[in-house]
Design an enzyme around this catalytic site. Structure first.
Site, PDB file in Angstrom:
ATOM      1  N   ASP A 123      -9.191   3.452   1.482  1.00 17.78           N
ATOM      2  CA  ASP A 123      -8.978   3.743   0.060  1.00 17.78           C
ATOM      3  C   ASP A 123     -10.164   3.486  -0.690  1.00 17.78           C
ATOM      4  O   ASP A 123     -11.147   2.861  -0.234  1.00 17.78           O
ATOM      5  CB  ASP A 123      -7.917   2.824  -0.539  1.00 17.78           C
ATOM      6  CG  ASP A 123      -7.554   3.136  -2.085  1.00 17.78           C
ATOM      7  OD1 ASP A 123      -7.322   2.328  -2.708  1.00 17.78           O
ATOM      8  OD2 ASP A 123      -7.680   4.255  -2.309  1.00 17.78           O
ATOM      9  N   ASP A 144      -4.897  -1.621  -0.982  1.00 10.33           N
ATOM     10  CA  ASP A 144      -4.743  -2.795  -1.877  1.00 10.33           C
ATOM     11  C   ASP A 144      -3.310  -3.036  -1.641  1.00 10.33           C
ATOM     12  O   ASP A 144      -2.818  -4.212  -2.476  1.00 10.33           O
ATOM     13  CB  ASP A 144      -5.227  -2.567  -3.210  1.00 10.33           C
ATOM     14  CG  ASP A 144      -4.208  -1.537  -4.024  1.00 10.33           C
ATOM     15  OD1 ASP A 144      -4.732  -1.178  -5.070  1.00 10.33           O
ATOM     16  OD2 ASP A 144      -3.210  -1.254  -3.634  1.00 10.33           O
ATOM     17  N   ASP A 161      -0.473   1.522  -2.022  1.00 11.01           N
ATOM     18  CA  ASP A 161      -0.789   2.387  -0.859  1.00 11.01           C
ATOM     19  C   ASP A 161       0.333   2.251   0.255  1.00 11.01           C
ATOM     20  O   ASP A 161       0.217   2.393   1.365  1.00 11.01           O
ATOM     21  CB  ASP A 161      -1.913   2.028  -0.198  1.00 11.01           C
ATOM     22  CG  ASP A 161      -3.223   2.432  -1.035  1.00 11.01           C
ATOM     23  OD1 ASP A 161      -4.063   1.801  -0.975  1.00 11.01           O
ATOM     24  OD2 ASP A 161      -2.877   3.568  -1.455  1.00 11.01           O
TER      25      ASP A 161
END
Lengths: 649, 72
Positions: free
Chosen positions: A339, A536, A540
């Site tokens: 990410d 995190d 996600d």
């Protein structure tokens, strides 16, 4: 040889030291003639032979001293129907040797076996202690406030939510809490492996396990000890050892098939040659030797131990692994998907440029936007608010509305202000002039009373260590690093450029991320390569679940992260990933070495044993000696890291 | 229901493996694991059969290694 427990000390004395003494006594007696000992002659018959030759029964003394507990346990196990017990085999082997008049050999082997068992149990005990020492992050006591501002020392288990506790200098925070009084810093190294201090003040959340610095902190418990971070971590690491790796399961399955085959061979070895050559005692002994050699103890202990050590080593650097299988996969990590915001970048936005159209000042643009963004907790809003030097008076602001995903609308004085993305402005009838160019960063457009007045550009920076961390990760053999983000194409490209990432996709919705990851997974399907996703944990969850290895970073152990991920990295340092791959590789390396070594030695000895070349000494070495070597090798996982920690101070 | 127990006197890794396999076969058990290193037994079994499962598990454990006990 530190701290033997009572049981071990007893065993050392009774089963090893005393028998050795008796053994030496018997050996001496082999050279002493009966006639040399006057007092013996009186109650034994006269003889010119040595004591031991005349009365071999004396050999039973050291034999039973050494072997008593083995024989007893063997009999108990037979009573329960367990014939394939190692101890039963040793019993037959030694008694059989006695029958063949190989007295000293039988005793020596039994003593040797006991020494080996002792070392094995010592090594396992030491490893268990080493692991729990690694995990000695748990606080032992807490100071709870009672009447008169005094404190009572209590067990952390007794802390209730809402209790006011005092943490003096150098003490551990006992439970997850909020600071109500005091200012200082905390040492989070027990949890994160980093010795960088974390500053805290009133209103900040603190978690259990951290060590307080120099000042007194007064905190209020928000969770009980059981639910606090430290307990959760301990629980997690313990459970992790139970979730077995493929290698461990292979060993278990192997032992399951291996044992009957070996037993079958032993039976054949005992029966067939006896029928052909006679001399059944010798062949039964050989079969017993055969079985003793074959014991898979070495593998069954050392492989899980190596993984145990690996999990422990990982938790020392602040990476919690939920199962030995994930450690195994990390060793063969091929693709790393990450990410962007908050993982590769700091997640902290800053205003980089403010633009205003004619008739307005940049100051105004910022001022108006900041006024209505004040109530938002979004990182972009915070950036705008902190960039504004002369904010509008509170009383001038009213009717602020948050439009999720788009921006804010509110009134400042008599003006209606809109601050948000292009979509928000056009939805509210504001036309953004053609020549306002989209740049590489995120832009907040500002409108006043229906007219566009300017824009604010915000950006967040890549983490300082991110680039080098990614380089290290590539060095560890990860062939592909991919960045996925919901942020704009321009912002993504900029970050990717700064980080040295060539593969990235932007403007993705969560389900797009899942699809993309699935595509990557399909590419490495079937090969022994794995994909890890770093995120995190909160936003996600689906992608973390879908990946081979889901890694959640930062948030010092938020519940959501711990829940969703397979590996949780307590702080936000990307270089932990490269270290993890290193630990994983070492663990697998040690396991493989052990397996190959143990099997090779055993097979050679089995063949020698069947041919009669290997005697019981070889058998006991092949069983116990090999086990000790493998266990010591596995212990390297634990002890190595201990050394490193000392060096770093 | 999933419960964790400490095991007393579990010295042999082979025994742990045998116990784990046998306990997994008990009627009503969803999943069981015995860890030699942590000396823990974890049983996930149907609630109404749990008591019986636990008793059966102890029997199996004693059979494999006579002095090992489940600490409740």
């Amino acid at each position: 040889m530190d701290r033997l427990n009572e049981k071990q000390r007893n065993k050392l004395f009774v089963s090893i030291i005393i028998p050795i003494v008796l053994y030496i006594g018997c050996l001496l007696m082999e050279h002493v003639k009966v006639s040399d000992i006057p007092w013996m002659i009186s109650w034994l018959q006269e003889s010119n032979d040595s004591v031991m030759d005349t009365y071999p029964v004396f050999w039973f003394a050291p034999l039973f001293a050494a072997g008593m507990d083995v024989y007893i346990e063997a009999c108990i196990n037979i009573k329960h129907g367990n014939f394939l017990d190692e101890k039963f085999l040793m019993m037959i082997a030694t008694l059989g040797a006695f029958y063949c008049r190989e007295y000293s050999e039988a005793v020596a082997v039994m003593i040797f076996y006991q020494i080996g068992e002792f070392f094995q149990s010592y090594a396992v005990g030491k490893s268990r202690n080493a692991i729990s020492e690694l995990m000695s992050i748990a606080p032992d006591f807490a100071n709870r406030e009672i009447a008169d501002g005094k404190y009572e020392s209590i067990d952390p288990d007794d802390i209730e939510v809402g209790d006011i506790l005092a943490v003096f200098a150098g003490e551990k925070i006992p439970v997850d809490a909020i600071v109500i009084e005091g200012e200082g810093y905390l040492n989070t190294s027990a949890l994160t492996g980093e010795s960088m201090p974390l500053t805290v003040k009133a209103g900040d959340e603190v978690i259990s396990g951290c060590i307080n610095g120099d000042t007194l902190l007064k905190i209020q418990a928000v969770k009980t000890y059981e639910n606090s971070t430290v307990s959760q971590i301990l629980e997690l690491v313990e459970n992790a050892a139970n979730k077995k790796s493929k290698t461990e399961r292979f060993i278990t399955r192997f032992a399951k098939y291996y044992t009957p085959i070996v037993v079958g061979c032993a039976v054949v070895l005992a029966v067939v040659p006896s029928i052909i050559f006679g001399n059944w005692v010798e062949w039964i002994l050989r079969a017993c030797t055969f079985l003793v050699i074959s014991c898979p103890c070495a593998l069954v202990i050392s492989v899980p131990l190596a993984f145990f050590g690996g999990i422990g080593a990982a938790s020392k650097i602040g990476a919690l692994i939920k199962g030995a299988n994930y450690l195994e996969m990390m060793a063969n990590l091929d693709v790393l998907v990450s990410d962007k915001t908050g993982t590769l970048t700091s997640g902290e936005f800053k205003v980089t440029t403010v633009d205003a159209v004619e008739g307005n000042t940049c100051d105004d643009v910022l001022k108006f936007a900041a006024a209505i963004e004040k109530v938002s907790t979004h990182p972009i809003a915070k950036a705008i608010v902190s960039a504004c030097d002369n904010p509008v008076m509170e009383s001038m602001i009213s009717d602020v509305v948050n439009v999720p995903g788009k921006g804010m609308i509110g009134d400042v004085g008599f003006s209606k202000i809109i601050a948000g993305n292009a979509a928000l402005l056009s939805e509210n009838g504001v036309i953004i002039p053609e020549d306002v160019v989209a740049t590489k960063n995120t832009i907040v457009y500002v409108a006043k009373n229906g007219k566009y007045i300017g824009s604010i550009e915000v950006a967040d920076e890549p983490k300082l260590d991110a680039k080098s961390a990614l380089e290290n990760i590539r060095k560890e053999g990860v062939s592909k690093v991919v960045m996925l983000t919901g942020d704009s194409e321009e912002a993504a490209a900029k970050a990717a450029g700064e980080l040295g990432i060539t593969n990235f996709r932007a403007e993705l919705l969560p389900q797009d991320k899942v699809k993309y990851v699935e595509g990557l997974l399909a590419m490495i399907q079937g090969e022994k390569k794995f994909l890890a996703y770093i995120g995190d944990g909160i936003n996600d969850a689906p992608v973390l679940a879908r990946s081979d290895i889901g890694i959640a970073m930062g948030s010092l152990g938020s519940d959501a992260a711990i829940e969703a991920a397979d590996i949780v990295i307590m702080d936000d340092k990307l270089d932990k990933i490269a270290s993890l791959i290193g630990i994983a590789r070492k663990t697998i390396g040690i396991s493989k070495t052990n397996i190959i070594f143990a099997l090779a030695v055993k097979i050679i000895c089995l063949i020698l044993g069947a041919l009669g070349i290997a005697n019981m000494w070889v058998a006991v070495f092949a069983d116990v000696g090999v086990a000790i070597i493998c266990i010591l090798n596995s212990m390297r996982m634990l002890l190595n890291n201990k050394e490193t920690k000392n060096v770093e101070g | 229901m999933k419960k964790k127990y400490k095991l007393e006197d579990l010295d042999c890794a082979n025994c742990a493996a045998k116990m784990e396999e046998a306990i997994n076969k008990i009627d009503g058990v969803n999943e069981a694991s015995v860890s030699f290193l942590t000396e823990k037994l974890i049983i996930d079994a149907e609630d109404d059969k749990f008591e019986a499962v636990l008793e059966e598990a102890q029997k199996i454990i004693t059979k494999v290694h006579s002095s090992t006990r489940i600490i409740k």
